[in-house]
Design an enzyme around this catalytic site. Structure first.
Site, PDB file in Angstrom:
ATOM      1  N   SER A 103       8.760  -8.322  -1.553  1.00  0.00           N
ATOM      2  CA  SER A 103       8.545  -8.797   0.282  1.00  0.00           C
ATOM      3  C   SER A 103       8.738  -7.652   0.374  1.00  0.00           C
ATOM      4  O   SER A 103       9.290  -6.474   0.337  1.00  0.00           O
ATOM      5  CB  SER A 103       9.104 -10.026   0.862  1.00  0.00           C
ATOM      6  OG  SER A 103       8.787 -10.191   1.936  1.00  0.00           O
TER       7      SER A 103
ATOM      8  N   TYR B 270      17.417 -14.116   2.519  1.00  0.00           N
ATOM      9  CA  TYR B 270      15.616 -13.769   1.831  1.00  0.00           C
ATOM     10  C   TYR B 270      15.551 -12.486   1.204  1.00  0.00           C
ATOM     11  O   TYR B 270      14.883 -11.865  -0.018  1.00  0.00           O
ATOM     12  CB  TYR B 270      14.526 -14.478   2.880  1.00  0.00           C
ATOM     13  CG  TYR B 270      13.745 -13.962   2.244  1.00  0.00           C
ATOM     14  CD1 TYR B 270      12.862 -14.929   1.768  1.00  0.00           C
ATOM     15  CD2 TYR B 270      12.395 -12.723   2.719  1.00  0.00           C
ATOM     16  CE1 TYR B 270      11.599 -14.904   1.373  1.00  0.00           C
ATOM     17  CE2 TYR B 270      11.127 -12.999   1.779  1.00  0.00           C
ATOM     18  CZ  TYR B 270      10.376 -13.986   1.441  1.00  0.00           C
ATOM     19  OH  TYR B 270       9.431 -13.788   0.756  1.00  0.00           O
TER      20      TYR B 270
END
Length: 262
Positions: A135, A148
């Site tokens: 990401s 995350y």
């Protein structure tokens, strides 16, 4: 991609389904692995419609033995796409250890399990390509994304290390880092603490609905499997973040990380 055997984890929807379809359109046989068996079957059917061959496998990537079983049934593969992932947003103090174990088990351990299961055969054949989906938050720190960002940063680091390790065996490793992508992950994300406020949640979901289409990420993944780049940021925001992380002073990055922009 004609006659190539490809495994895509998290293939039941979003980036995974788009990626499986893109490989199939190039003539590949795609093993569509997902924890949701019915969703995997639907993606396999999409692969057949695109001109390739789709095979569905129900698989929980957090279960190392289950992933190993899939690898044994499938045999040596040409491309492994580690896409399975989950979302969680919230400040560290609002996170329980169970929250941490959950996101780590999917986002990081799932990648490790698949690389451990499929990697040795690639090394033995001295060919193959691994594409891991991280990401833009792997290198863009946010006060509200400790868990995350940590798991995705770990995938980035793991990918770079494996790339250095496996290069001499003829196995390529690429990590792709998408920015905002319009996928169902945002609706199944765990929203912790103040991030779970309905207005905040709706705002985040609106931003992701305006994000890049999963097909854009799929195209980048297919291209990466052919060209073996090291890191592929996807989307203007991910590319900007990648460049800024390399040149921006840490003090400035710290100040930006404190801003709650979503």
């Amino acid at each position: 991609m004609v006659n190539k055997l490809v495994v895509v984890t998290g293939a039941g929807s979003g980036i995974g389904r788009a990626t499986a379809a893109a490989f199939a359109a190039g003539g590949a046989t795609v093993v569509c692995a997902d924890i949701r068996g019915e969703a995997a079957e639907k993606t396999a059917a999409v692969c057949a419609e695109r001109g390739g061959v789709g095979r569905a496998e129900r698989c929980d990537v957090t279960d190392a033995a289950a992933v190993a079983d899939v690898a044994e049934r499938v045999g040596p593969v040409d491309v492994l796409v580690n896409n399975a992932g989950v979302g969680m947003t919230g400040r560290f103090a609002d996170m329980t250890l169970d929250d941490w174990r959950w996101i780590r088990a999917v986002n990081l351990d799932g990648v490790v399990h698949a690389c451990a299961a499929f990697g040795p055969a690639m090394i033995a054949r001295r060919s193959g390509q691994v594409v891991n989906v991280a990401s833009g938050l792997a290198y863009t720190m946010r006060a509200t994304e400790a868990a995350y960002a940590a798991t995705k940063a770990a995938v980035l680091a793991l990918s770079r290390c494996l790339r250095a390790d496996w290069a001499s065996y003829g196995v390529g490793v690429t990590v792709v880092c998408p920015g905002f992508v319009d996928t169902p992950i945002v609706t199944s994300t765990r929203y912790l603490g103040a991030r779970g406020d309905p207005q905040t949640r709706r705002r985040i979901e609106r931003i992701f609905r305006r994000g890049h289409p999963p097909e854009a990420v799929a195209r980048a993944i297919v291209a990466a499997s052919e060209r073996n780049p090291a890191v592929v940021p996807i989307g203007w925001e991910a590319r900007l973040g990648w460049h800024l992380a390399r040149v921006m002073p840490v003090a400035v990055q710290d100040r930006l990380a404190r801003l709650e922009v979503l």
